[in-house]
Design a protein around this motif. Structure first.
Motif, PDB file in Angstrom:
ATOM      1  N   ALA A  61       0.853  -1.187   0.000  1.00 59.24           N
ATOM      2  CA  ALA A  61       0.000   0.000   0.000  1.00 59.24           C
ATOM      3  C   ALA A  61       0.888   1.236   0.000  1.00 59.24           C
ATOM      4  O   ALA A  61       1.759   1.380   0.865  1.00 59.24           O
ATOM      5  CB  ALA A  61      -0.919   0.009   1.217  1.00 59.24           C
ATOM      6  N   VAL A  62       0.662   2.127  -0.964  1.00 56.77           N
ATOM      7  CA  VAL A  62       1.496   3.316  -1.145  1.00 56.77           C
ATOM      8  C   VAL A  62       0.649   4.565  -0.914  1.00 56.77           C
ATOM      9  O   VAL A  62      -0.431   4.715  -1.492  1.00 56.77           O
ATOM     10  CB  VAL A  62       2.083   3.358  -2.575  1.00 56.77           C
ATOM     11  N   GLY A  63       1.140   5.452  -0.054  1.00 53.48           N
ATOM     12  CA  GLY A  63       0.450   6.722   0.150  1.00 53.48           C
ATOM     13  C   GLY A  63      -0.830   6.607   0.953  1.00 53.48           C
ATOM     14  O   GLY A  63      -1.756   7.395   0.755  1.00 53.48           O
ATOM     15  N   LEU A  64      -0.886   5.657   1.885  1.00 54.00           N
ATOM     16  CA  LEU A  64      -2.049   5.473   2.763  1.00 54.00           C
ATOM     17  C   LEU A  64      -1.572   5.429   4.209  1.00 54.00           C
ATOM     18  O   LEU A  64      -1.578   4.384   4.863  1.00 54.00           O
ATOM     19  CB  LEU A  64      -2.794   4.178   2.404  1.00 54.00           C
ATOM     20  N   PRO A  65      -1.164   6.572   4.753  1.00 56.66           N
ATOM     21  CA  PRO A  65      -0.574   6.582   6.101  1.00 56.66           C
ATOM     22  C   PRO A  65      -1.530   6.171   7.205  1.00 56.66           C
ATOM     23  O   PRO A  65      -1.094   5.738   8.272  1.00 56.66           O
ATOM     24  CB  PRO A  65      -0.121   8.040   6.275  1.00 56.66           C
ATOM     25  N   ALA A  66      -2.837   6.302   6.977  1.00 61.17           N
ATOM     26  CA  ALA A  66      -3.805   5.947   8.024  1.00 61.17           C
ATOM     27  C   ALA A  66      -4.282   4.504   7.928  1.00 61.17           C
ATOM     28  O   ALA A  66      -5.127   4.085   8.719  1.00 61.17           O
ATOM     29  CB  ALA A  66      -5.018   6.887   7.943  1.00 61.17           C
ATOM     30  N   LEU A  67      -3.755   3.745   6.989  1.00 59.47           N
ATOM     31  CA  LEU A  67      -4.193   2.359   6.825  1.00 59.47           C
ATOM     32  C   LEU A  67      -3.836   1.549   8.067  1.00 59.47           C
ATOM     33  O   LEU A  67      -2.686   1.542   8.512  1.00 59.47           O
ATOM     34  CB  LEU A  67      -3.535   1.739   5.596  1.00 59.47           C
ATOM     35  N   GLY A  68      -4.822   0.858   8.625  1.00 56.92           N
ATOM     36  CA  GLY A  68      -4.610   0.095   9.848  1.00 56.92           C
ATOM     37  C   GLY A  68      -4.322  -1.371   9.567  1.00 56.92           C
ATOM     38  O   GLY A  68      -5.102  -2.043   8.888  1.00 56.92           O
ATOM     39  N   VAL A  69      -3.214  -1.870  10.092  1.00 62.40           N
ATOM     40  CA  VAL A  69      -2.861  -3.273   9.900  1.00 62.40           C
ATOM     41  C   VAL A  69      -3.844  -4.177  10.616  1.00 62.40           C
ATOM     42  O   VAL A  69      -4.212  -5.243  10.109  1.00 62.40           O
ATOM     43  CB  VAL A  69      -1.418  -3.525  10.383  1.00 62.40           C
ATOM     44  N   VAL A  70      -4.312  -3.766  11.786  1.00 66.02           N
ATOM     45  CA  VAL A  70      -5.286  -4.576  12.519  1.00 66.02           C
ATOM     46  C   VAL A  70      -6.577  -4.697  11.714  1.00 66.02           C
ATOM     47  O   VAL A  70      -7.156  -5.785  11.590  1.00 66.02           O
ATOM     48  CB  VAL A  70      -5.566  -3.968  13.908  1.00 66.02           C
ATOM     49  N   ALA A  71      -7.042  -3.583  11.162  1.00 60.56           N
ATOM     50  CA  ALA A  71      -8.251  -3.617  10.336  1.00 60.56           C
ATOM     51  C   ALA A  71      -8.061  -4.522   9.131  1.00 60.56           C
ATOM     52  O   ALA A  71      -8.977  -5.265   8.735  1.00 60.56           O
ATOM     53  CB  ALA A  71      -8.620  -2.207   9.890  1.00 60.56           C
ATOM     54  N   ALA A  72      -6.875  -4.469   8.521  1.00 63.31           N
ATOM     55  CA  ALA A  72      -6.600  -5.336   7.376  1.00 63.31           C
ATOM     56  C   ALA A  72      -6.672  -6.800   7.773  1.00 63.31           C
ATOM     57  O   ALA A  72      -7.265  -7.626   7.062  1.00 63.31           O
ATOM     58  CB  ALA A  72      -5.229  -5.000   6.797  1.00 63.31           C
ATOM     59  N   ALA A  73      -6.088  -7.133   8.924  1.00 66.15           N
ATOM     60  CA  ALA A  73      -6.114  -8.523   9.386  1.00 66.15           C
ATOM     61  C   ALA A  73      -7.542  -8.979   9.667  1.00 66.15           C
ATOM     62  O   ALA A  73      -7.917 -10.116   9.356  1.00 66.15           O
ATOM     63  CB  ALA A  73      -5.252  -8.675  10.631  1.00 66.15           C
ATOM     64  N   PHE A  92       6.626   9.539  -5.555  1.00 64.55           N
ATOM     65  CA  PHE A  92       5.534   8.582  -5.750  1.00 64.55           C
ATOM     66  C   PHE A  92       5.589   7.863  -7.102  1.00 64.55           C
ATOM     67  O   PHE A  92       5.488   6.642  -7.148  1.00 64.55           O
ATOM     68  CB  PHE A  92       4.188   9.280  -5.583  1.00 64.55           C
ATOM     69  N   PRO A  93       5.751   8.565  -8.232  1.00 66.27           N
ATOM     70  CA  PRO A  93       5.761   7.844  -9.518  1.00 66.27           C
ATOM     71  C   PRO A  93       6.869   6.806  -9.613  1.00 66.27           C
ATOM     72  O   PRO A  93       6.631   5.666 -10.030  1.00 66.27           O
ATOM     73  CB  PRO A  93       5.941   8.961 -10.553  1.00 66.27           C
ATOM     74  N   ALA A  94       8.086   7.193  -9.217  1.00 69.73           N
ATOM     75  CA  ALA A  94       9.219   6.272  -9.315  1.00 69.73           C
ATOM     76  C   ALA A  94       9.073   5.111  -8.338  1.00 69.73           C
ATOM     77  O   ALA A  94       9.356   3.951  -8.677  1.00 69.73           O
ATOM     78  CB  ALA A  94      10.530   7.017  -9.066  1.00 69.73           C
ATOM     79  N   VAL A  95       8.628   5.418  -7.108  1.00 67.07           N
ATOM     80  CA  VAL A  95       8.455   4.367  -6.096  1.00 67.07           C
ATOM     81  C   VAL A  95       7.397   3.371  -6.546  1.00 67.07           C
ATOM     82  O   VAL A  95       7.588   2.144  -6.470  1.00 67.07           O
ATOM     83  CB  VAL A  95       8.070   5.001  -4.739  1.00 67.07           C
ATOM     84  N   THR A  96       6.268   3.866  -7.017  1.00 69.42           N
ATOM     85  CA  THR A  96       5.180   2.977  -7.424  1.00 69.42           C
ATOM     86  C   THR A  96       5.577   2.136  -8.628  1.00 69.42           C
ATOM     87  O   THR A  96       5.262   0.941  -8.705  1.00 69.42           O
ATOM     88  CB  THR A  96       3.911   3.791  -7.724  1.00 69.42           C
ATOM     89  N   ALA A  97       6.267   2.735  -9.579  1.00 73.18           N
ATOM     90  CA  ALA A  97       6.730   1.976 -10.749  1.00 73.18           C
ATOM     91  C   ALA A  97       7.642   0.835 -10.328  1.00 73.18           C
ATOM     92  O   ALA A  97       7.526  -0.293 -10.837  1.00 73.18           O
ATOM     93  CB  ALA A  97       7.456   2.905 -11.718  1.00 73.18           C
TER      94      ALA A  97
END
Length: 207
Positions: A61-73, A92-97
């Motif tokens: 996941a790129v550029g989603l700082p609030a993404l919760g690992v617990v919620a994902a699990a 962002f473009p280079a990292v995502t590529a």
């Protein structure tokens, strides 16, 4: 078409999704090389990753700082196969590529790519055989899933009780085989696999 979809799944060209979600996608799963956008629901995005990561696919996941690992699990994602790049910044473009070269599924946050960058990244995913998933609109996405309405279950008539699940209406559209719009109702429990509440009037021939 059904036999073609089954062949694609058995040869690894389509990553699996929960049975409740398979009818939303033309190939009954996440076709390698495709771009899918999800509007209005992080839960739906995470649920799309669950079966694939449980089956051995790697996601980032790129550029989603609030993404919760617990919620994902809780939504079934195998978090040992989920990497996070919360703040890629101007790179962002280079990292995502680069990530599209090495991961099966790459999820990107909303509003990070200009249209020209979006087109280049979709082309990169197509060439590398990865799946690009955007949390938000994405120019040229083959499939777009949007959550239109939702309601919580668990409350009684007097406002007492506990939130147990959220029911959402998901509409799908896109290009090519995904051009025919359809909608389903899904229930996201507090924990466990998403369930289909209502069935669409029309289903993909590959589902």
């Amino acid at each position: 078409m059904a036999s073609e979809a089954e062949h694609a799944r058995t040869t690894g060209r389509v990553l699996p999704v929960s049975p409740a979600l398979s009818g939303l996608l033309p190939a009954a799963g996440l076709r390698r090389g495709s771009t899918v956008s999800v509007l209005g629901s992080t839960s739906l995005m995470l649920t799309l990753l669950a079966a694939a990561t449980a089956g051995g696919a790697w996601a980032v996941a790129v550029g989603l700082p609030a993404l919760g690992v617990v919620a994902a699990a809780e939504l079934g994602v195998e978090v040992g196969r989920l990497a996070l790049v919360p703040r890629p910044g101007a790179e962002f473009p280079a990292v995502t590529a680069a990530l599209l070269d090495g991961f099966d599924l790459v999820v990107v946050g909303p509003g990070l790519a200009r249209p020209d960058v979006a087109r280049r990244l979709s082309a990169r995913a197509r060439n590398r055989g990865s799946v690009l998933l955007s949390l938000g609109s994405w120019p040229g996405a083959e499939v777009e899933l949007s959550c239109r309405r939702s309601r919580w279950t668990g409350f009684t008539g007097d406002g007492a009780g506990y939130l147990r699940a959220r029911e959402v209406e998901v509409r799908t559209g896109g290009r090519g085989a995904a051009a025919r719009p359809m909608s389903v109702s899904l229930r996201f429990p507090g924990e466990g696999e998403v369930q289909r509440v209502g069935f669409p009037a029309a289903r993909w021939g590959t589902a």
